[in-house]
Design an enzyme around this catalytic site. Structure first.
Site, PDB file in Angstrom:
ATOM      1  N   HIS A  97     -43.750 -44.635   1.948  1.00  0.00           N
ATOM      2  CA  HIS A  97     -44.835 -45.432   0.959  1.00  0.00           C
ATOM      3  C   HIS A  97     -45.454 -46.470   1.418  1.00  0.00           C
ATOM      4  O   HIS A  97     -44.991 -47.727   1.331  1.00  0.00           O
ATOM      5  CB  HIS A  97     -44.116 -45.875  -0.249  1.00  0.00           C
TER       6      HIS A  97
ATOM      7  N   CYS B 299     -45.384 -39.342  -0.999  1.00  0.00           N
ATOM      8  CA  CYS B 299     -44.271 -38.936  -1.356  1.00  0.00           C
ATOM      9  C   CYS B 299     -44.417 -37.764  -2.493  1.00  0.00           C
ATOM     10  O   CYS B 299     -44.712 -36.819  -2.004  1.00  0.00           O
ATOM     11  CB  CYS B 299     -43.574 -40.252  -2.306  1.00  0.00           C
TER      12      CYS B 299
ATOM     13  N   GLU C  85     -48.094 -47.729   0.514  1.00  0.00           N
ATOM     14  CA  GLU C  85     -48.596 -49.087  -0.407  1.00  0.00           C
ATOM     15  C   GLU C  85     -47.575 -49.897  -0.823  1.00  0.00           C
ATOM     16  O   GLU C  85     -47.823 -51.106  -1.637  1.00  0.00           O
ATOM     17  CB  GLU C  85     -48.887 -48.306  -1.837  1.00  0.00           C
TER      18      GLU C  85
END
Ligand SMILES: Nc1ncnc2c1ncn2[C@@H]1O[C@H](COP(=O)(O)OP(=O)(O)O)[C@@H](O)[C@H]1O
Ligand SMILES: [Mg+2]
Lengths: 84, 733, 232, 84
Positions: free
Chosen positions: C203, C86, C205
């Site tokens: 994302h 990002c 994560e």
């Protein structure tokens, strides 16, 4: 002291969603004679010392390094003398 | 001093005389300005204080009740949850993006001021109707502003509510709530103690923006308000992020004696409140306050509401260390004065004393008023609703689609997709279900949170409406599998000097208090926003309830979505012929009238306990509370989430079909359960004395509702979804 | 394998990347402060999401001048693994480690939602563990993720397998409707010519545990570990 | 056809966090003689028909109604004739 006025615009080849949105909004407000809108950034940078040419060279460098992303943006600027 | 001067600052003549009596002399201009902002309604609660005493504020888990920057509740494991809600209605009406953004910034500061790490944001919004261009501009700007601030600082915005009604046309409501987590032994308070201790100002430089914001918030809006422009500020979420990290680091290390954010009334408020709470005085040197513009006067510096600033008291041995931490985070900080023992707030500029007043008198000694109250005339007219003159619904499917397409009921994805609701990777139940759930890292626990208020009910009957706001919040919390803990409230009303408005205010608070007592959810903080009027017209009384609940095992959370074919659908609670104040009446007949649905606190509580037990025992695949739009809308929402249809058979039992499908009787929840658990679930409901019946089965691609054997609704789930998801985007396109 | 997560002023997904690596992937990880001048000792540098320097001017434009970026550029040049997520992706294009640019979403709104990604090149250190045909459900959260590169650059990238992720439907079709931000050809993630630097807007994560709604992001971190182990 | 070039800036008294950030970045790039930076918007709007005065009046109106947020922003513009 020098005042640089810098205009940064998306390149013609890059779609300008913001300009399109503003154009649409102007049309819906009844401004039918609006043909094309482009939206960019405007910066005023005050610079101390040196002569006009030096100030201009510095502004160009700042644009290339930081202020504009030349992959997608073009920039133009003017430099004028101002009183402190 | 001429009367025009203090009247121009919003002070009454008798208030001016009180100031003279306190000082034993005439105040100078700076001092007058300080009293005027501190004694405004916004800071002093002078009109509301007495009524707010009705709220229950104590509980065995309450570590901090009202009176500090935010309330705190113990949640075990040495941890506590800290939360508060606050309004930014007036600034948002003038400049929606920045007004809303700075509202978010302000409430975040309230939380980390206490030493808590902010972990979630919520917002409660009210606007006029979306067919107006101005309203679309306000709605779009407010949502973008909330997103702009919250997303940048990296705190997920996980829940909220949005309603549209013409009464908010000129006066939108923007209430922002923040929830934080803190180690129970690390709580900081806004107290200036230790004579001689240095006072440090950190964060943004002070500018001329936001002058007199609090007096502005304490006045009705008129067309002339658009001229009061400098009262609006621009937020800098980046600065706030750095300020937050630096302050939390300092608090974590125990480097701070007392800390307070600068919000309404700026430096005046922070200095006088800290000194007053600490029983001390403060001496500050305005020449040391970093200013954004040259030539700012003492008056301007003392009342500027520039954002992203914090005031703190430290011990002399920590002073250098504190500045070093701020430096590392890139945050300017300056020692601007020290704590004194004489109780005076002394302000120096250019070597002279610019103001010198007892700190306590600013923070504590504002006059307290008990405004007159009187039941408004409209109540008699609106309470008349003769259902016999209303034909029962014939096209139930059409009515259902109309309701799903009403912006009040329609999906709010357009809003929360603009909010980063996942950052921090703790959001377990995303926005879109009854209450959001976040996990608490390092524990098995979770927190559920919601904001609720049906202002139509409060308008028709503030007492019942107030009770329902609390009950609905608690119901949403329990449907997510959590036990309600405590409440923060945002009381949005018109001009309290009008007896009818003050009556609404009193009654709503009485209703909320009773419900809070009953549910065992104390009010640990809140905010009052009066003068929500445009050109003399008040908004609906809107006492928003923010509630937080606790899950001891976060994996045992629940959402509203039907999950799979073949589950049984159980309706808990009773339905009555109650269409008063319903969305159905508003959407189909354009009417806001009748009595709001009745609320039986005992039944409501039993229902919620039954729901919680069902979820904890693993009997509930999904749970969804019934609110606006009633049973048919709730069923649709259960179907839409995972695109699972349902087939439902109802019997009228003497009720009207429209009441049955769209009425908003309280105390009802839909649970879906595996077929083999149906009997257990019905038995469990019985144990709690909660009426329950199996009304259908999940599965297929349609929602089918039959009443007394006649099919009333048969709609493909994608069609329901399209109507429900498309409504707001379509209006905003 | 040791990961380093860079912390710029305004990073806010640093913590999420850290937790994903430490608690879920269970590998060593440390934060790297933006003023560090060396990234020695790390095997993979993660530039996390967030709003470095407030994303003022342009996302990533100011962060790329942070002292740490000099050593990240050198690290990348020597073949080190650099992973921008990002805002980290934005920093990587600004600093020139990745081609193209990222600008305002065509819808002009910030978007936070789950997206589906097809993996166009499974032959990078970031994707070797992805099963063929697998569509990854990973969320986005950005306002400026609209990828642009000029035609010539794009052609070269295509030929060289530098387009790694595209937005798609759940069934893996790359359609206009599946594009959340107006990116050219639905581009969601790209790598450099050497394939050791990757940037992606979604994302991973945020999708490493079932309780968060998806575990599909984990495979990207697992790929890195497998790749690294393969080198030993 | 008329081309309006519009510059929109935050009012002087209003905080300009973007300008501050850019100023900080320029300083850390070594441009120590940069005194003050303000960041605003730049728009180009093409307008059909009418005379220069009418175009100017229309641009002013568009700024007031839509383009600028006059609560916190000031605007200036120029209008020049361009070939289609
Ligand atoms: N302004 C908002 N911000 C974030 N989430 C919102 C907002 N408005 C509504 N939502 C979410 O949309 C869902 C539906 O909201 P609402 O209809 O108010 O629910 P309920 O009737 O259960 O209180 C909830 O999950 C809520 O949190
Ligand atoms: Mg609900």
């Amino acid at each position: 002291m020098w005042k640089a006025r810098i205009e940064i615009m998306l390149k013609k080849s890059v779609l300008d969603p913001q300009g399109q949105a503003v154009e649409g909004a102007l049309h819906s407000l009844g401004y039918d004679n609006v043909r094309s809108v482009r939206v960019g950034k405007y910066l005023e940078v005050d610079i101390d010392g040196g002569d006009k040419e030096a100030a201009g060279a510095q502004v160009r460098e700042m644009c290339e390094r930081l202020l504009a992303n030349t992959v997608i943006e073009d920039y133009t600027f003017t430099v004028t003398e101002v009183q402190r | 001093m001429k009367p025009e001067v203090w009247r121009g600052m919003g002070l009454k003549d008798e208030e001016y005389n009180m100031i003279v009596a306190i000082l034993g002399r005439d105040p100078n201009y700076v001092e007058l300005g300080m009293y005027s902002v501190m004694w405004s309604e916004h800071c002093s609660y002078k009109n509301s204080k007495e009524v707010l005493r009705l709220f229950p504020t104590k509980g065995e888990n309450v570590l901090q009740g009202p009176g500090e920057n935010a309330g705190i509740v113990d949640i075990g494991d040495g941890l506590a949850v800290c939360f508060k809600i606050e309004s930014h209605n007036h600034p948002s009406a003038i400049e929606p993006y920045q007004g809303a953004a700075t509202g978010v910034g302000g409430i975040i500061r309230d939380i980390f001021t206490m030493g808590a790490r902010p972990v979630a944001l919520l917002n409660s919004l009210r606007f006029g109707t979306l067919n107006e261009r101005k309203v679309r501009y306000l709605f779009g700007g407010v949502v973008a502003g909330i997103a702009g601030y919250g997303n940048c600082i990296g705190i997920p915005t996980v829940a909220g509510e949005v309603y549209f009604d013409p009464c908010y046309q000129g006066n939108p409501l923007v209430n922002a709530m923040c929830v934080g987590i803190i180690e129970a032994d690390k709580i900081r308070r806004g107290r200036a103690t230790g004579v001689g201790n240095p006072v440090i100002l950190a964060g943004a430089r002070t500018g001329r923006d936001g002058m007199h914001g609090v007096t502005f918030a304490s006045e009705e809006l008129s067309d002339a308000s658009e001229e009061k422009r400098p009262a609006v500020q621009v937020g800098d979420p980046f600065m706030e992020k750095l300020l937050m990290e630096a302050c939390l680091e300092l608090i974590e290390n125990g480097d701070i004696v007392g800390i307070q954010d600068l919000g309404g009334a700026g430096l005046t408020c922070a200095t006088s409140e800290m000194a007053s709470r600490g029983g001390t005085g403060l001496e500050i040197e305005l020449d040391r306050v970093p200013c954004r513009e040259e030539g700012m006067t003492a008056y301007e510096i003392m009342i500027s509401e520039s954002q992203e600033r914090m005031l703190m008291v430290v011990t002399p041995d920590k002073e250098e260390k504190v500045h070093a931490v701020f430096r590392r985070w890139g945050v300017p900080s300056t020692t601007i004065g020290k704590v004194t023992g004489d109780g005076m707030l002394r302000v120096r500029k250019a070597g002279e004393v610019a103001a010198e007043v007892p700190a306590r008198s600013l923070a504590e000694d504002a006059p307290v008023y008990c405004p007159a109250f009187k039941e408004p005339e409209y109540i008699k007219q609106t309470s008349e609703l003769d259902l016999s003159r209303l034909p029962d619904v014939t096209d139930a499917a059409g009515a259902l689609l109309a309701l799903l397409g009403s912006p009040n009921i329609a999906s709010k994805e357009w809003v929360y997709h603009q909010y980063d609701h996942m950052v921090r990777t703790c959001t377990v139940v995303l926005p879109g279900s009854d209450a959001a759930v976040i996990r608490i890292r390092g524990t098995a626990k979770g927190l559920a949170m919601t904001t609720d208020c049906n202002a139509r009910y409060t308008y028709l009957d503030p007492y019942i409406g107030g009770m329902i706001a609390v009950a609905e919040a608690a119901r949403n919390i329990t449907c997510s599998g959590a036990e309600p803990l405590a409440v923060t409230d945002n009381l949005n009303f018109g001009n309290p000097e009008k007896p009818e408005i003050f009556w609404q205010f009193r009654r709503a608070v009485e209703g909320m208090s009773e419900a809070c007592r009953y549910f065992g959810t104390p009010v640990i903080g809140g905010n009052v926003s009066f003068y929500n009027e445009t050109n003399g017209e008040a908004i609906f009384p809107t006492p928003t309830v923010g509630m937080v609940g606790l899950l001891s095992d976060v994996t045992r959370h629940c959402t509203q979505d039907f999950r799979q074919e073949g589950d049984r659908i159980i309706l808990l609670g009773d339905t009555f012929d109650e269409l008063g104040g319903s969305e159905y009446l508003y959407v189909l007949y354009g009417e806001t009238r009748g009595k709001p649905p009745a609320l039986d606190l005992a039944r409501e509580k039993a229902l919620q306990q039954a729901v919680l037990a069902a979820i904890r025992e693993g009997l509930a695949v999904s749970a969804h509370d019934l609110s606006e739009g009633g049973l048919a809308v709730a069923l649709s929402e259960c179907c839409i989430g995972q695109e699972v249809g349902a087939s439902v058979n109802l019997s009228t039992g003497g009720l009207r079909t429209d009441s049955l499908l769209f009425g908003e009787s309280q105390g009802r929840v839909i649970i879906s359960t595996r077929p083999e658990n149906t009997e257990k679930l019905l038995a469990l409901a019985g144990e709690y004395g909660v009426p329950s019946r199996a009304i259908g089965t999940t599965g297929g691609t349609e929602l089918i509702i039959s009443v007394d054997g006649n099919e009333k609704v048969r709609l493909p789930v994608p069609e329901l979804a399209k109507k429900w998801r498309g409504a707001i985007p379509c209006l905003m396109a | 394998m040791k990961f380093g997560v860079v912390v710029f002023p305004g990073s806010n997904c640093d913590l999420d990347a850290y937790h994903a690596i430490r608690d879920v992937l269970r590998h060593p990880v440390e934060y790297i402060w933006h003023q560090e001048e060396s990234v020695a000792g790390f095997d993979c540098i993660v530039l996390p999401g967030g709003f470095s320097y407030g994303d003022y001017l342009r996302s990533g434009a100011i962060a790329r001048f942070s002292p740490v970026m000099k050593s990240v550029v050198e690290f990348a040049a020597s073949g080190g693994l650099v992973f921008g997520i990002c805002n980290g992706f934005q920093v990587l294009v600004e600093v020139g480690l990745l081609p193209g640019a990222l600008y305002r979403n065509t819808g002009l709104q910030f978007r936070c939602q789950f997206t589906n990604l097809v993996v166009e090149n499974r032959n990078t250190p970031f994707t070797i563990a992805v099963e063929p045909g697998r569509v990854l459900k990973i969320p986005i959260a950005h306002g400026e993720g609209n990828y642009y590169a000029d035609a010539q650059t794009l052609r070269a990238m295509e030929q060289n397998g530098q387009i790694v992720f595209r937005y798609a439907t759940a069934g893996g079709e790359v359609t206009k409707d599946a594009n959340p931000n107006g990116s050219l050809y639905n581009i969601a993630g790209v790598c450099n010519e050497n394939k050791n630097v990757l940037g992606m807007m979604p994302h991973p994560e945020r999708s490493v545990e079932r309780i968060l709604g998806s575990q599909d992001g984990l495979v990207i971190f697992e790929s890195l570990v497998r790749y690294r182990e393969g080198l030993r």
